[in-house]
Design an enzyme around this catalytic site. Structure first.
Site, PDB file in Angstrom:
ATOM      1  CG  HIS A  98      36.595  44.295  35.737  1.00 23.46           C
ATOM      2  ND1 HIS A  98      36.915  44.519  37.052  1.00 23.46           N
ATOM      3  CD2 HIS A  98      36.375  42.961  35.626  1.00 23.46           C
ATOM      4  CE1 HIS A  98      36.898  43.372  37.702  1.00 23.46           C
ATOM      5  NE2 HIS A  98      36.570  42.406  36.867  1.00 23.46           N
ATOM      6  CD  GLU A 116      37.496  39.300  34.929  1.00 13.50           C
ATOM      7  OE1 GLU A 116      38.038  40.295  35.447  1.00 13.50           O
ATOM      8  OE2 GLU A 116      36.776  38.521  35.569  1.00 13.50           O
ATOM      9  CG  HIS A 173      32.326  39.428  35.803  1.00 12.57           C
ATOM     10  ND1 HIS A 173      32.571  40.674  35.299  1.00 12.57           N
ATOM     11  CD2 HIS A 173      33.355  39.167  36.642  1.00 12.57           C
ATOM     12  CE1 HIS A 173      33.707  41.147  35.791  1.00 12.57           C
ATOM     13  NE2 HIS A 173      34.196  40.253  36.632  1.00 12.57           N
ATOM     14  NE  ARG A 193      33.942  44.458  46.271  1.00 16.19           N
ATOM     15  CZ  ARG A 193      34.733  45.201  47.035  1.00 16.19           C
ATOM     16  NH1 ARG A 193      34.274  46.264  47.660  1.00 16.19           N
ATOM     17  NH2 ARG A 193      35.989  44.869  47.189  1.00 16.19           N
TER      18      ARG A 193
HETATM   19 ZN    ZN Z   1      36.178  40.423  37.448  1.00 13.19          ZN
END
Ligand code: ZN
Length: 318
Positions: A98, A116, A173, A193
């Site tokens: 991200h 996150e 991740h 992605r």
């Molecule tokens: Zn994520």
């Protein structure tokens, strides 16, 4: 000023990698047998949670944020900053990264990037995640991606229930199959992605990849953040601060019996009930808490107490 906590009706999202645990474990009314995400505390336009009780019943959390900033300590910003999700990964999520705030604002025209963190609620024996990579430089990372050297590039880490992972923006991740995870994140839905296992999406075609953006955003080399947990035992409660970073804090509160009062040291508080039953007590008023509840305690509340046996994830912006 009104002190009613905002109990929220989550938004549920189907995902190709999702399963049925959001129903089987938490009792949510899932739309299909492949439901991956419960957005429990969300004011994001892609899945707004709706307030279930009190004077704002029927309004979304986003509307409360816009029209009643007095409930949120007059916290600045057009968008509610955080998003709490529960994820049921029946199979692996894509390997992804991200952006940070600056990249997200410049390239996606959205207010937040996405840092996150994950609390592992439960997982199958031997479950793993992808966390970081082995490339020493950006150039080496780019080359490994172009040559699809996934086995050597991606770093796999074993997980067990109760584990906690901090995933700052820029961290490569993937949550992998068998994991049931509570995620606390910035309120963002921007995912790049880099690898999706060459599998078909819902429509039979592979899902879109974002190779250029992934290379732009990946932290190279990957460095594991050093986490120190701060544990405070008070009577029958154990408070574990899992993360304190520049944007938000996340804690695990293990309540066993009467606990509190806990005095406010947050602008407003996000609570998710992972397990147990009990009560949240504000002044003299008692609110029932059950497994799967998600709520926001407004800034008008000066202290909270609990009764019962409760396993909570609690977060707040800083
Ligand atoms: Zn994520």
């Amino acid at each position: 000023m009104d002190k009613t906590p905002l109990f929220l009706q989550p938004a549920l999202h189907e995902k190709i990698w999702g399963g049925t645990k959001l129903r089987d474990v938490f009792g949510y009314d899932i739309p299909s047998e492949t439901t991956g995400e419960c957005w429990g505390i969300s004011a994001h336009p892609n899945g707004p949670a709706v307030i279930k009780n009190g004077p704002l019943a029927g309004r979304t959390l986003a509307e409360a944020w816009k029209d009643h900033r007095e409930l949120f300590d007059q916290y600045k910003g057009d968008a509610f900053p955080l998003l709490t999700k529960i994820l049921d990964a029946r199979t692996d999520l894509s390997v992804q990264v991200h952006p940070d705030d600056a990249y997200a604002q410049q390239h996606e025209h959205v207010p937040f990037g996405k840092t996150e963190c994950w609390y592992v609620i439960d997982c199958d024996e031997g479950s793993e995640i992808v966390y970081g990579h082995t490339a020493p430089t950006k150039e080496a990372f780019r080359q490994a991606v172009e040559e699809k050297k996934w086995d050597t590039l991606l770093r796999r880490v074993k997980v067990k229930p109760g584990d906690f992972f901090y995933v700052p923006s820029g961290t490569i991740h993937a949550i992998c199959g068998g994991c049931l995870i509570l995620e606390t994140q910035q309120s963002s839905d921007t995912t790049y992605r880099v690898y999706d296992y060459d599998r078909p999406g819902k429509d039979g075609k592979p899902r879109e990849l974002h190779i250029r953006q992934s290379i732009d955003c990946a932290n190279c080399p990957h460095v594991d953040p050093q986490l120190t947990y701060h544990v405070r035992q008070k009577a029958q409660a154990k408070f574990t601060e899992l993360l304190r970073e520049k944007l938000f804090t996340v804690s695990h509160w293990d309540i066993r019996g009467q606990s509190g009062p806990i005095k406010k040291n947050w602008p407003f508080l996000l609570i998710s009930v992972l397990d147990g039953n009990g009560e949240l007590i504000i002044d003299e008023t008692k609110y029932t808490l059950t497994k799967g509840d998600h709520l926001v305690v407004p800034s008008t509340v000066e202290a909270i107490s609990f009764a019962g046996k409760l396993d909570l994830i609690v977060s707040n912006p800083v």
